[in-house]
Design a protein around this motif. Structure first.
Motif, PDB file in Angstrom:
ATOM      1  N   LEU A  64       0.828  -1.202   0.000  1.00  0.00           N
ATOM      2  CA  LEU A  64       0.000   0.000   0.000  1.00  0.00           C
ATOM      3  C   LEU A  64       0.865   1.255   0.000  1.00  0.00           C
ATOM      4  O   LEU A  64       0.593   2.204  -0.732  1.00  0.00           O
ATOM      5  CB  LEU A  64      -0.938   0.007   1.208  1.00  0.00           C
ATOM      6  CG  LEU A  64      -2.068  -1.017   1.189  1.00  0.00           C
ATOM      7  CD1 LEU A  64      -2.993  -0.794   2.371  1.00  0.00           C
ATOM      8  CD2 LEU A  64      -2.848  -0.948  -0.108  1.00  0.00           C
ATOM      9  N   SER A  65       1.915   1.264   0.823  1.00  0.00           N
ATOM     10  CA  SER A  65       2.768   2.447   0.804  1.00  0.00           C
ATOM     11  C   SER A  65       3.592   2.495  -0.481  1.00  0.00           C
ATOM     12  O   SER A  65       3.905   3.567  -0.981  1.00  0.00           O
ATOM     13  CB  SER A  65       3.651   2.518   2.052  1.00  0.00           C
ATOM     14  OG  SER A  65       4.252   1.295   2.306  1.00  0.00           O
ATOM     15  N   TYR A 107      -3.018  -5.896  -6.013  1.00  0.00           N
ATOM     16  CA  TYR A 107      -3.725  -4.661  -6.382  1.00  0.00           C
ATOM     17  C   TYR A 107      -3.387  -3.462  -5.512  1.00  0.00           C
ATOM     18  O   TYR A 107      -3.388  -2.351  -5.984  1.00  0.00           O
ATOM     19  CB  TYR A 107      -5.249  -4.853  -6.396  1.00  0.00           C
ATOM     20  CG  TYR A 107      -5.670  -6.176  -6.988  1.00  0.00           C
ATOM     21  CD1 TYR A 107      -5.029  -6.677  -8.131  1.00  0.00           C
ATOM     22  CD2 TYR A 107      -6.650  -6.965  -6.413  1.00  0.00           C
ATOM     23  CE1 TYR A 107      -5.371  -7.895  -8.674  1.00  0.00           C
ATOM     24  CE2 TYR A 107      -6.997  -8.190  -6.960  1.00  0.00           C
ATOM     25  CZ  TYR A 107      -6.356  -8.644  -8.079  1.00  0.00           C
ATOM     26  OH  TYR A 107      -6.677  -9.853  -8.602  1.00  0.00           O
ATOM     27  N   ALA A 108      -3.128  -3.686  -4.212  1.00  0.00           N
ATOM     28  CA  ALA A 108      -2.753  -2.588  -3.317  1.00  0.00           C
ATOM     29  C   ALA A 108      -3.740  -1.431  -3.383  1.00  0.00           C
ATOM     30  O   ALA A 108      -3.354  -0.269  -3.412  1.00  0.00           O
ATOM     31  CB  ALA A 108      -1.333  -2.105  -3.621  1.00  0.00           C
ATOM     32  N   LEU A 109      -5.022  -1.742  -3.406  1.00  0.00           N
ATOM     33  CA  LEU A 109      -6.024  -0.674  -3.334  1.00  0.00           C
ATOM     34  C   LEU A 109      -6.098  -0.204  -1.889  1.00  0.00           C
ATOM     35  O   LEU A 109      -5.979  -1.003  -0.968  1.00  0.00           O
ATOM     36  CB  LEU A 109      -7.390  -1.196  -3.791  1.00  0.00           C
ATOM     37  CG  LEU A 109      -7.439  -1.706  -5.226  1.00  0.00           C
ATOM     38  CD1 LEU A 109      -8.825  -2.239  -5.548  1.00  0.00           C
ATOM     39  CD2 LEU A 109      -7.055  -0.615  -6.202  1.00  0.00           C
ATOM     40  N   GLY A 124     -12.553 -10.034  -7.022  1.00  0.00           N
ATOM     41  CA  GLY A 124     -11.139  -9.945  -7.379  1.00  0.00           C
ATOM     42  C   GLY A 124     -10.929  -9.327  -8.751  1.00  0.00           C
ATOM     43  O   GLY A 124     -10.067  -8.473  -8.936  1.00  0.00           O
ATOM     44  N   GLY A 125     -11.757  -9.735  -9.713  1.00  0.00           N
ATOM     45  CA  GLY A 125     -11.613  -9.211 -11.062  1.00  0.00           C
ATOM     46  C   GLY A 125     -11.894  -7.718 -11.110  1.00  0.00           C
ATOM     47  O   GLY A 125     -11.215  -6.964 -11.804  1.00  0.00           O
ATOM     48  N   GLN A 126     -12.898  -7.288 -10.327  1.00  0.00           N
ATOM     49  CA  GLN A 126     -13.234  -5.867 -10.306  1.00  0.00           C
ATOM     50  C   GLN A 126     -12.125  -5.049  -9.644  1.00  0.00           C
ATOM     51  O   GLN A 126     -11.781  -3.966 -10.093  1.00  0.00           O
ATOM     52  CB  GLN A 126     -14.557  -5.661  -9.570  1.00  0.00           C
ATOM     53  CG  GLN A 126     -15.747  -6.173 -10.362  1.00  0.00           C
ATOM     54  CD  GLN A 126     -17.015  -6.192  -9.530  1.00  0.00           C
ATOM     55  OE1 GLN A 126     -16.980  -6.463  -8.336  1.00  0.00           O
ATOM     56  NE2 GLN A 126     -18.129  -5.901 -10.171  1.00  0.00           N
ATOM     57  N   GLN A 127     -11.535  -5.622  -8.571  1.00  0.00           N
ATOM     58  CA  GLN A 127     -10.437  -4.924  -7.909  1.00  0.00           C
ATOM     59  C   GLN A 127      -9.274  -4.737  -8.875  1.00  0.00           C
ATOM     60  O   GLN A 127      -8.614  -3.707  -8.906  1.00  0.00           O
ATOM     61  CB  GLN A 127      -9.969  -5.709  -6.681  1.00  0.00           C
ATOM     62  CG  GLN A 127     -11.002  -5.732  -5.576  1.00  0.00           C
ATOM     63  CD  GLN A 127     -10.464  -6.360  -4.299  1.00  0.00           C
ATOM     64  OE1 GLN A 127      -9.266  -6.349  -4.043  1.00  0.00           O
ATOM     65  NE2 GLN A 127     -11.345  -6.911  -3.500  1.00  0.00           N
ATOM     66  N   GLN A 128      -9.052  -5.778  -9.660  1.00  0.00           N
ATOM     67  CA  GLN A 128      -8.014  -5.735 -10.674  1.00  0.00           C
ATOM     68  C   GLN A 128      -8.243  -4.559 -11.632  1.00  0.00           C
ATOM     69  O   GLN A 128      -7.336  -3.821 -11.987  1.00  0.00           O
ATOM     70  CB  GLN A 128      -8.045  -7.068 -11.425  1.00  0.00           C
ATOM     71  CG  GLN A 128      -7.361  -7.069 -12.742  1.00  0.00           C
ATOM     72  CD  GLN A 128      -5.890  -7.122 -12.568  1.00  0.00           C
ATOM     73  OE1 GLN A 128      -5.350  -8.139 -12.179  1.00  0.00           O
ATOM     74  NE2 GLN A 128      -5.221  -6.019 -12.811  1.00  0.00           N
ATOM     75  N   ARG A 129      -9.507  -4.370 -12.021  1.00  0.00           N
ATOM     76  CA  ARG A 129      -9.832  -3.281 -12.948  1.00  0.00           C
ATOM     77  C   ARG A 129      -9.601  -1.922 -12.294  1.00  0.00           C
ATOM     78  O   ARG A 129      -9.140  -0.983 -12.944  1.00  0.00           O
ATOM     79  CB  ARG A 129     -11.297  -3.378 -13.384  1.00  0.00           C
ATOM     80  CG  ARG A 129     -11.590  -4.560 -14.255  1.00  0.00           C
ATOM     81  CD  ARG A 129     -13.100  -4.768 -14.367  1.00  0.00           C
ATOM     82  NE  ARG A 129     -13.401  -6.118 -14.774  1.00  0.00           N
ATOM     83  CZ  ARG A 129     -13.307  -6.531 -16.040  1.00  0.00           C
ATOM     84  NH1 ARG A 129     -12.965  -5.686 -16.969  1.00  0.00           N
ATOM     85  NH2 ARG A 129     -13.552  -7.777 -16.346  1.00  0.00           N
ATOM     86  N   VAL A 130      -9.940  -1.828 -10.994  1.00  0.00           N
ATOM     87  CA  VAL A 130      -9.720  -0.556 -10.297  1.00  0.00           C
ATOM     88  C   VAL A 130      -8.225  -0.249 -10.245  1.00  0.00           C
ATOM     89  O   VAL A 130      -7.801   0.885 -10.477  1.00  0.00           O
ATOM     90  CB  VAL A 130     -10.300  -0.603  -8.867  1.00  0.00           C
ATOM     91  CG1 VAL A 130     -10.036   0.711  -8.152  1.00  0.00           C
ATOM     92  CG2 VAL A 130     -11.792  -0.893  -8.905  1.00  0.00           C
TER      93      VAL A 130
END
Lengths: 284, 287, 375
Positions: free
Chosen positions: B185-186, C101-103, C153-159
């Motif tokens: 995240l960072s 993804y690190a959202l 998971g797929g949507q997070q990937q898109r974000v």
């Protein structure tokens, strides 16, 4: 490998500086009693003008100090055993059983670590006075077992939740009864957590001062009560010597407990859960 | 928690309701006799000693002196909590950022005080601050002062010592959350253009708030009922609820008033646990 | 659901200008491990380059040095001609999609995607508008107020993708972005990402350990092993003309046969004499001396089987096992050289060879690669 980015992990210097200062603030006053205890003068000095062990000799020659130490060790041992004996079945009821009123039972077990110890101490003092338990071994043991209970319970619950329940099912499928599955599968896997929890419970009892302060009588007092009185009346360097002995003893016990955990396979991580649990168990 | 319960219920080899009851019985008996009974006894005292009625509560809550002590207790607890937060956060942050030996070294520095008796640490402050203590000796020798300063039995002393005692709890509480924040995240924040401070402000700090809240709650609650340190390091003008209750119990022997004051302190604590504990969901954490 | 996922990346954003990346002599050592050992490569504007290798090959470290999370011990990294070797990550202006993804879990999708714009001082209104537009590009129109935890998971990937392209970086770095998705979605996303990349014109450096992913998506593939760049080239080139046994074995399936170089066969192709006395043809990857120990690599689908005994000196064997695998059928043929040969033929297209059938085993010399047998 991806996480080892140095440019991100690097701490900026003001934070580092603050950390160093705070750590010194934490550690120095804790450890200052050690050099002080090796002085020779009647009043406390740092650094001592002359190094000696007179205050240790004084401690070991004083019947009252030794009686207090003996009582504290007896209380710590017995209360730890008592708390463990009641905590293990309770943990099983919570994690492997079907318990009616689980929430209430849980709150009750954890209450001694959340409620102010002064309130617990005063309540026990008034009740124990009536029951003639003030200054008695059963009184101390019951009180300390209750104070260390929440923390043993949390340690054991955490450990048992990390065990794979299918291990017990496997044991059952191999013909083990519920009891022997527990005895031969669950219990050995819980041993490191139990051993660690007991070591910490022992220290918690030894270090407990608030409740001990109220439950001690003039004839029968724990080490902490004796220290409390000595500090209050006359700050003798014997207290520094006793403090040093307690610090060293506690740290050795903690180190031993950590070693047990590390040697055991699949030992639950102690770093976060134990101090946090002890945290409240120890609440003054 | 819910999953675990469902699991246990589905587990044909788990303990049934009756067996579970038998397993929990010893601990409940112990608590009932030596914990619940004494606490209800305290409540009982507060309404009956010396006479039946609410006289003790009228005294406890109606007295300017006791109200002042209650306010002082809350105020000192607020200050101590704020200090542990300000001092503890950087340590927790550093601890979560370094690794290997550095981390171990910091952990040892935090844990040694934690594993040292509160009494011993309070005593250490006496050694440092008494009339002929280390600080005064040092100041006299360096000629900064020519009369020993009165450093003990003051409010400031109690605050410093309580902060010292409670600091490890705050550090560990924040650290346990900080270390669970994924490193990427960072890295992502940095990649997206955030500098060190922006990353902290927008990502690390908001994500560490659960640890901050639980640390604050924990320290504040312990501070409210803290006995040993104020009893040893405080003077008459730094009387706190705990020391007042102690006095009423063993010196004045006014158990009725001690009971009423205890109930007030207990109520305050439970109120806080109820208000914040629910929001924090302390339950699910680490168990 | 399926159609929604499939059509998700259809929107039309403004085309980005692809940047060029140049890595020269990058080295990185951790203790005694050489994570990067003198790696040099160039990525052209608009190109899709896959960094392929097993774990520990240095592919992620290489990506991290481009992103700025690692500073190489030696070497230089330039983006569009600008030396960025020691520039901190937040000043590089490169997009990146992380493995997980690190959202930011505490921010809405709009705030997540708007974050890089915020860091660049874009005003709140414009930020929201641009974030919403890019969310639309990746098929998540109207999802701006949701939290990442409310997505699949797929949507997070898109974000993650939207967040990485919203500030129109010249280069997009992707660290195994599909590895957390299940098989179907992963295969679908491969093409979607590739199509989006072509439409945007952005340069992509894509780390993967999945050779099929690299083959399907990349314009060029760089194969790394033990910190070294082993081979770089177009997928077909690498698959058909691997430069060493490692690349041959890592990229797709292959059979290895050991023997000694023994002149040329009837057709004039270099031949390899096997332990069992048979002689097989292949094309050497490097010039080889006669009598040298060598290793021949032949792909399962390039082997021809014919029922009947082999002529003297030609390769023959018996079908040991027939495995039906849907579109193709796998024949394990015992040719007397130790491990059976793995042969793949389209199911149903040819006569079925039963287990125990004696077969002639042949292939075109140009399909087999001969490498010097080292170590």
């Amino acid at each position: 490998m991806a996480g080892s980015g140095k440019s991100v992990g690097a701490t900026t210097w003001p934070v580092t500086l603050a950390t160093v200062i705070v750590l010194i603030f934490l550690l120095l006053p804790t450890l200052i009693v050690i050099p002080v205890s090796f002085g020779s003068e009647k009043y406390l000095q740092f650094p001592p003008r002359e190094w000696s062990i007179v205050w240790y000799k004084a401690f070991f020659a004083d019947a009252e100090w030794l009686a207090a130490a003996r009582l504290s060790i007896a209380v710590a041992s017995l209360s730890t055993v008592l708390a463990t004996l009641v905590a293990i079945p309770a943990t099983l009821a919570f994690s492997r059983g079907r318990l009616v009123g689980q929430g209430v039972a849980r709150s009750l077990i954890l209450a001694p670590m959340i409620l102010p110890h002064i309130v617990v101490a005063v309540g026990m003092y008034i009740a124990f006075s009536r029951w003639n338990l003030i200054g008695t071994l059963p009184g101390f043991v019951a009180a300390h077992a209750i104070l260390t209970l929440p923390f043993l319970f949390l340690t054991l619950t955490a450990a048992i939740s990390k065990l794979d329940p299918s291990l017990e099912l496997a044991a059952a499928s191999l013909g083990a009864s519920r009891f022997s599955a527990f005895r031969h599968v669950t219990l050995p896997l819980l041993m490191p957590a139990i051993a660690g929890g007991m070591a910490f419970a022992f220290i918690t009892s030894l270090d407990e001062a608030t409740v001990s302060n109220f439950l001690s009588s003039s004839a029968s007092k724990t080490l902490m009560k004796k220290m409390f009185e000595d500090i209050d009346f006359d700050v003798s360097p014997i207290v520094a010597a006793v403090s040093t002995l307690i610090i060293v003893g506690s740290l050795l016990l903690v180190a031993a407990a950590q070693l047990v955990r590390r040697l055991a396979v699949r030992a639950p991580r102690p770093a976060a859960t134990l101090p946090a649990a002890r945290t409240q168990a120890k609440a003054a | 928690m819910a999953a675990a319960t469902a699991n246990a219920a589905a587990n044909p080899r788990g303990f049934g309701p009756r067996a579970s009851l038998v397993l929990i019985l010893p601990v409940m008996l112990l608590l009932a006799v030596f914990f619940v009974l004494p606490l209800t006894g305290l409540l009982d005292q507060s309404f009956r000693s010396p006479d039946l009625g609410i006289a003790n509560y009228v005294r406890a809550l109606g007295s300017d002196l006791y109200m002042k002590i209650l306010l002082r207790t809350v105020w000192l607890s607020v200050i101590v909590t704020a200090l542990t937060l300000v001092l503890g956060y950087p340590v927790a942050l550093t601890m979560s950022r370094v690794s290997g030996r550095m981390q171990l070294a910091i952990a040892v520095c935090v844990l040694i005080p934690l594993w040292t008796s509160v009494l011993v640490r309070s005593y250490a402050w006496i050694v440092l601050l008494q009339r002929r203590g280390i600080v005064n000796e040092f100041l006299l020798q360096t000629g900064l002062i020519d009369q020993p300063l009165r450093l003990l039995y003051r409010e400031g002393t109690v605050i410093v010592a309580m902060t010292h005692v409670l600091l490890p709890f705050m550090i560990l509480s924040i650290y346990s959350v900080l270390r669970s924040i994924p490193k990427d995240l960072s890295m992502a924040a940095s990649n997206l253009g955030a500098g060190g401070f922006s990353t902290f402000r927008h990502v690390i700090w908001p994500l560490s708030l659960p640890g901050v809240y639980s640390g604050v709650l924990m320290v504040f609650i312990i501070a409210l009922g803290f006995y040993i340190t104020p009893a040893l390091l405080g003077g008459p003008e730094t009387l706190m609820m705990s020391t007042l209750i102690g006095q009423q119990t063993t010196e004045t022997l006014d158990w009725g008033l001690a009971g009423a004051l205890s109930v007030v302190l207990l109520g305050l604590t439970l109120l806080l646990v109820g208000l914040f504990g629910r929001a924090l969901r302390l339950e699910g954490k680490g168990i | 659901m399926m159609t929604n996922e499939a059509s998700a990346l259809r929107g039309r954003p403004a085309a980005l200008r692809g940047g060029s990346v140049r890595i020269e002599g990058a080295r990185k050592v951790y203790g005694s491990v050489r994570a990067l050992d003198d790696v040099s490569l160039e990525v052209a504007p608009g190109e899709f380059l896959a960094l392929l290798g097993p774990s520990g090959s240095g592919k992620t470290t290489l990506l991290m040095t481009v992103a700025g999370f690692e500073v190489p011990d030696a070497g230089m990294i330039t983006v569009d001609g600008r030396d960025v070797t020691t520039v901190p990550p937040n000043r590089r202006d490169l997009g990146m999609v992380f493995q997980r993804y690190a959202l930011f879990p505490h921010m809405s999708l709009r705030d997540n995607v708007g974050f890089p714009l915020r860091m660049r001082g874009v005003a709140t209104d414009e930020r929201a508008a641009r974030a919403d537009r890019v969310l639309g590009v990746v098929g998540l129109e109207g999802y701006g107020d949701r939290l990442p935890s409310q997505l699949s998971g797929g949507q997070q990937q898109r974000v993650a993708l939207a967040r990485a392209i919203v500030y129109e970086p010249p280069v997009l770095l992707m660290d195994e972005p599909l590895s957390a998705l299940d098989k179907n979605l992963r295969e679908q996303m491969r093409l979607e990402i590739k199509h989006l990349q072509k439409r945007l014109g952005v340069t992509v450096i894509f780390v993967t350990h999945d050779q099929e992913e690299a083959l399907v998506m990349a314009d060029r593939i760089a194969v790394l092993d033990k910190g070294r760049l082993v081979q770089i080239g177009a997928p077909r080139e690498l698959y058909e003309k691997p430069c060493n046994p490692f690349v041959a074995g890592f990229l797709g399936e292959t059979n290895f046969l050991t023997g000694t170089v023994a002149g040329r066969d009837a057709a004039g192709a270099p031949a390899l004499a096997l332990q069992n006395g048979a002689s097989v043809a292949g094309s050497p990857a490097v010039p080889l001396d006669e009598g040298a120990r060598a290793l021949l690599s032949i792909r399962p689908e390039q082997i021809t089987l014919q029922a009947g005994p082999a002529a003297a000196g030609a390769l023959g064997g018996r079908v040991a096992e027939v495995i039906y695998a849907g579109a193709s059928t796998i024949y394990l043929v015992d040719v007397g050289t130790g491990a059976p040969l793995n042969v793949r033929r389209p199911s149903g297209a040819e006569e079925t060879l039963g287990e125990g059938t004696p077969v002639r085993v042949t292939w075109r010399a140009s399909d087999a690669r001969i490498f010097p047998a080292e170590a």
